[in-house]
Scaffold this motif. Structure first.
Motif, mmCIF file in Angstrom:
data_model
loop_
_atom_site.group_PDB
_atom_site.id
_atom_site.type_symbol
_atom_site.label_atom_id
_atom_site.label_comp_id
_atom_site.label_asym_id
_atom_site.label_seq_id
_atom_site.Cartn_x
_atom_site.Cartn_y
_atom_site.Cartn_z
ATOM 1 N N THR A 43 0.833 -1.204 0.000
ATOM 2 C CA THR A 43 0.000 0.000 0.000
ATOM 3 C C THR A 43 0.869 1.255 0.000
ATOM 4 O O THR A 43 0.477 2.282 -0.565
ATOM 5 C CB THR A 43 -0.951 0.014 1.212
ATOM 6 N N ALA A 47 0.527 4.314 -2.592
ATOM 7 C CA ALA A 47 0.344 5.683 -2.092
ATOM 8 C C ALA A 47 1.398 6.619 -2.674
ATOM 9 O O ALA A 47 1.089 7.760 -3.041
ATOM 10 C CB ALA A 47 0.397 5.690 -0.566
ATOM 11 N N LEU A 50 0.386 7.519 -6.191
ATOM 12 C CA LEU A 50 -0.739 8.461 -6.214
ATOM 13 C C LEU A 50 -0.340 9.857 -5.759
ATOM 14 O O LEU A 50 -0.976 10.843 -6.142
ATOM 15 C CB LEU A 50 -1.886 7.933 -5.354
ATOM 16 N N THR A 54 -1.715 13.661 -6.783
ATOM 17 C CA THR A 54 -2.536 14.413 -5.835
ATOM 18 C C THR A 54 -1.792 15.486 -5.057
ATOM 19 O O THR A 54 -2.431 16.221 -4.301
ATOM 20 C CB THR A 54 -3.189 13.449 -4.828
ATOM 21 N N ASP A 104 -11.230 12.597 -4.009
ATOM 22 C CA ASP A 104 -11.353 11.138 -3.886
ATOM 23 C C ASP A 104 -10.002 10.442 -3.988
ATOM 24 O O ASP A 104 -9.706 9.522 -3.215
ATOM 25 C CB ASP A 104 -12.308 10.590 -4.949
ATOM 26 N N LEU A 105 -9.171 10.863 -4.947
ATOM 27 C CA LEU A 105 -7.854 10.234 -5.082
ATOM 28 C C LEU A 105 -6.969 10.545 -3.882
ATOM 29 O O LEU A 105 -6.216 9.677 -3.422
ATOM 30 C CB LEU A 105 -7.159 10.696 -6.364
ATOM 31 N N GLU A 107 -7.990 11.084 -0.803
ATOM 32 C CA GLU A 107 -8.488 10.254 0.294
ATOM 33 C C GLU A 107 -8.042 8.800 0.121
ATOM 34 O O GLU A 107 -7.619 8.143 1.079
ATOM 35 C CB GLU A 107 -10.008 10.343 0.390
ATOM 36 N N THR A 108 -8.117 8.302 -1.100
ATOM 37 C CA THR A 108 -7.660 6.933 -1.386
ATOM 38 C C THR A 108 -6.176 6.809 -1.092
ATOM 39 O O THR A 108 -5.732 5.837 -0.468
ATOM 40 C CB THR A 108 -7.947 6.571 -2.854
ATOM 41 N N ARG A 109 -5.404 7.788 -1.522
ATOM 42 C CA ARG A 109 -3.959 7.790 -1.279
ATOM 43 C C ARG A 109 -3.675 7.777 0.219
ATOM 44 O O ARG A 109 -2.838 7.025 0.697
ATOM 45 C CB ARG A 109 -3.337 9.021 -1.932
ATOM 46 N N GLN A 111 -5.624 6.747 2.690
ATOM 47 C CA GLN A 111 -6.013 5.463 3.279
ATOM 48 C C GLN A 111 -4.972 4.388 2.990
ATOM 49 O O GLN A 111 -4.641 3.580 3.857
ATOM 50 C CB GLN A 111 -7.386 5.040 2.760
ATOM 51 N N LEU A 112 -4.445 4.378 1.767
ATOM 52 C CA LEU A 112 -3.407 3.411 1.428
ATOM 53 C C LEU A 112 -2.147 3.654 2.246
ATOM 54 O O LEU A 112 -1.516 2.713 2.732
ATOM 55 C CB LEU A 112 -3.086 3.473 -0.068
#
Length: 162
Positions: A43, A47, A50, A54, A104-105, A107-109, A111-112
């Protein structure tokens, strides 16, 4: 030409060690982020990839927002009837749609990055390749990761026929 590997023989007046800057197209650079994501085994690696998209000040999405805004500013001064509409539409895309994608990206980054976990279906090769292999870089001694079967399609809705 020398910068790309060609032999150049010319008069001394034209011979220079100056090398003009060459810029790679942006598309392959961004596509490289996708390749890094496909190869990510953890992960943290995902991250990191990403982050290039981002990052608030120098990420790809911030640069894209600048492009949309600059294009909108350009259209503001053109003077045809459709130009203000195009400028507003471009600003709307930057302010609304791109903001949603960036949020969204990001937040995904995040979380990873917080997970710090290996991807269960991917691993880095740690196995030893036999010295008798001629193509050492092309052969991995690790067993392939387990394949996951694709999810079956949802059942088709059936109704009365007319």
């Amino acid at each position: 030409m020398r910068a790309t590997g060609y032999h150049v023989d010319c008069d001394a007046d034209f011979d220079t060690d100056s090398r003009p800057a060459s810029y790679l197209p942006l598309g392959p650079s961004v596509a490289h982020v996708a390749e890094r994501l496909r190869e990510a085994a953890t992960t943290d690696e995902a991250a990191d990839a990403l982050t290039e998209l981002t990052a608030a000040h120098d990420g790809v999405l911030s640069a894209l927002e600048e492009v949309l805004t600059a294009t909108a500013d350009f259209h503001d001064g053109l003077g045809q009837a459709a130009d203000p509409y195009i400028a507003r539409r471009l600003r709307y895309l930057a302010d609304e749609h791109l903001r949603v994608i960036r949020t969204d990206l990001s937040e995904t980054r995040n979380q990873l990055a917080d997970r710090h976990a290996p991807h269960p279906g991917r691993s880095t090769c740690t196995g030893e390749v036999p010295s008798t292999e001629q193509e050492r870089s092309a052969v991995c001694a690790c067993p392939p990761p387990p394949r996951t079967l694709p999810a079956p399609p949802p059942p088709m809705a059936t109704g009365l026929r007319r």
